[in-house]
Motif scaffolding. Structure first.
Motif, PDB file in Angstrom:
ATOM      1  N   PHE A  60      -6.241  10.407  -3.147  1.00 54.66           N
ATOM      2  CA  PHE A  60      -5.766   9.379  -2.238  1.00 54.66           C
ATOM      3  C   PHE A  60      -6.939   8.695  -1.558  1.00 54.66           C
ATOM      4  N   GLU A  61      -6.649   7.532  -1.021  1.00 46.80           N
ATOM      5  CA  GLU A  61      -7.596   6.812  -0.178  1.00 46.80           C
ATOM      6  C   GLU A  61      -6.782   6.053   0.854  1.00 46.80           C
ATOM      7  N   ARG A  62      -7.055   6.325   2.117  1.00 47.56           N
ATOM      8  CA  ARG A  62      -6.340   5.692   3.226  1.00 47.56           C
ATOM      9  C   ARG A  62      -7.359   4.970   4.088  1.00 47.56           C
ATOM     10  N   ARG A  63      -7.106   3.694   4.364  1.00 47.40           N
ATOM     11  CA  ARG A  63      -8.039   2.884   5.162  1.00 47.40           C
ATOM     12  C   ARG A  63      -7.403   2.537   6.503  1.00 47.40           C
ATOM     13  N   THR A  74     -12.427   5.003   6.323  1.00 43.06           N
ATOM     14  CA  THR A  74     -11.818   5.337   5.047  1.00 43.06           C
ATOM     15  C   THR A  74     -11.745   6.852   4.913  1.00 43.06           C
ATOM     16  N   PHE A 115       0.446   9.815   8.135  1.00 40.92           N
ATOM     17  CA  PHE A 115      -0.494   9.969   9.243  1.00 40.92           C
ATOM     18  C   PHE A 115       0.176   9.602  10.559  1.00 40.92           C
ATOM     19  N   ALA A 143       0.838  -1.189   0.000  1.00 40.29           N
ATOM     20  CA  ALA A 143       0.000   0.000   0.000  1.00 40.29           C
ATOM     21  C   ALA A 143       0.877   1.245   0.000  1.00 40.29           C
ATOM     22  N   GLU A 144       0.387   2.283  -0.602  1.00 44.23           N
ATOM     23  CA  GLU A 144       1.122   3.543  -0.654  1.00 44.23           C
ATOM     24  C   GLU A 144       1.240   4.163   0.724  1.00 44.23           C
ATOM     25  N   ASN A 145       2.198   5.044   0.872  1.00 43.35           N
ATOM     26  CA  ASN A 145       2.399   5.740   2.132  1.00 43.35           C
ATOM     27  C   ASN A 145       1.914   7.181   2.054  1.00 43.35           C
ATOM     28  N   TYR A 146       1.003   7.457   1.158  1.00 44.38           N
ATOM     29  CA  TYR A 146       0.469   8.805   0.993  1.00 44.38           C
ATOM     30  C   TYR A 146      -1.011   8.796   1.280  1.00 44.38           C
ATOM     31  N   VAL A 198      -3.984  13.059   9.805  1.00 46.85           N
ATOM     32  CA  VAL A 198      -3.563  12.802   8.428  1.00 46.85           C
ATOM     33  C   VAL A 198      -3.105  14.118   7.810  1.00 46.85           C
ATOM     34  N   SER A 240     -10.610   9.648   2.151  1.00 45.40           N
ATOM     35  CA  SER A 240     -10.227   9.809   0.753  1.00 45.40           C
ATOM     36  C   SER A 240     -10.284  11.285   0.386  1.00 45.40           C
TER      37      SER A 240
END
Length: 151
Positions: A97-100, A71, A37, A31-34, A51, A73
């Motif tokens: 972006f989307e961070r879960r 989530t 957070f 997974a990306e680190n962008y 974040v 985003s």
């Protein structure tokens, strides 16, 4: 990179740890680190996820809490033509972006604030009274049994 360790033998000998093994299997999946957070513990049952969303406005960020998943985003609105802005260099990342985040049981989102390019999401863990541990007396009379005898 997929975790190649086989957890099957351990799954058979454990009860209630299914989500732990699912997490171990999916962690490190590239997974990306962008965006970056932080997660901090404010008190025993209060947590905060911060974040870094520099360049995003509050209406360009979407926060969704569903069951045990949070989530976050963001999608930057396209620049309007004739805005009068001519960038010579763009170093502020404004890509979508989307961070879960996996949430533990009984954790709910209390609030979210955007200030100085940081999105702060406060979380609270509220365990229902029926789910909290309670002491059981050994060899003592319990009220439920006494009520049945009286009836």
């Amino acid at each position: 990179m997929r975790n190649s360790f086989d957890w099957t033998p351990y799954r058979r000998s454990t009860v209630g740890f299914d989500r732990l093994f699912d997490f171990l299997e999916t962690s490190g999946s590239g997974a990306e680190n962008y965006p970056p957070f932080d997660i901090e513990k404010l008190a025993d049952d209060h947590f905060r996820i911060t974040v870094a969303v520099a360049g995003f406005k509050s209406d360009e960020i979407d926060i969704t809490a569903q069951q045990n998943m949070l989530t976050v985003s963001g999608r930057k609105a396209p620049a309007a033509e004739g805005e009068g802005r001519q960038l010579l260099y763009s170093g502020i990342a404004t890509r979508a972006f989307e961070r879960r985040f996996q949430l533990a049981d009984f954790v709910r989102v209390e609030r979210a604030d955007l200030s100085d390019g940081l999105l702060a999401i406060d979380l609270v863990r509220e365990v229902p009274e029926a789910m909290k541990p309670h002491k059981i007396a050994i060899g003592g009379n319990t009220p439920a049994i006494e009520d049945k005898k009286a009836a």
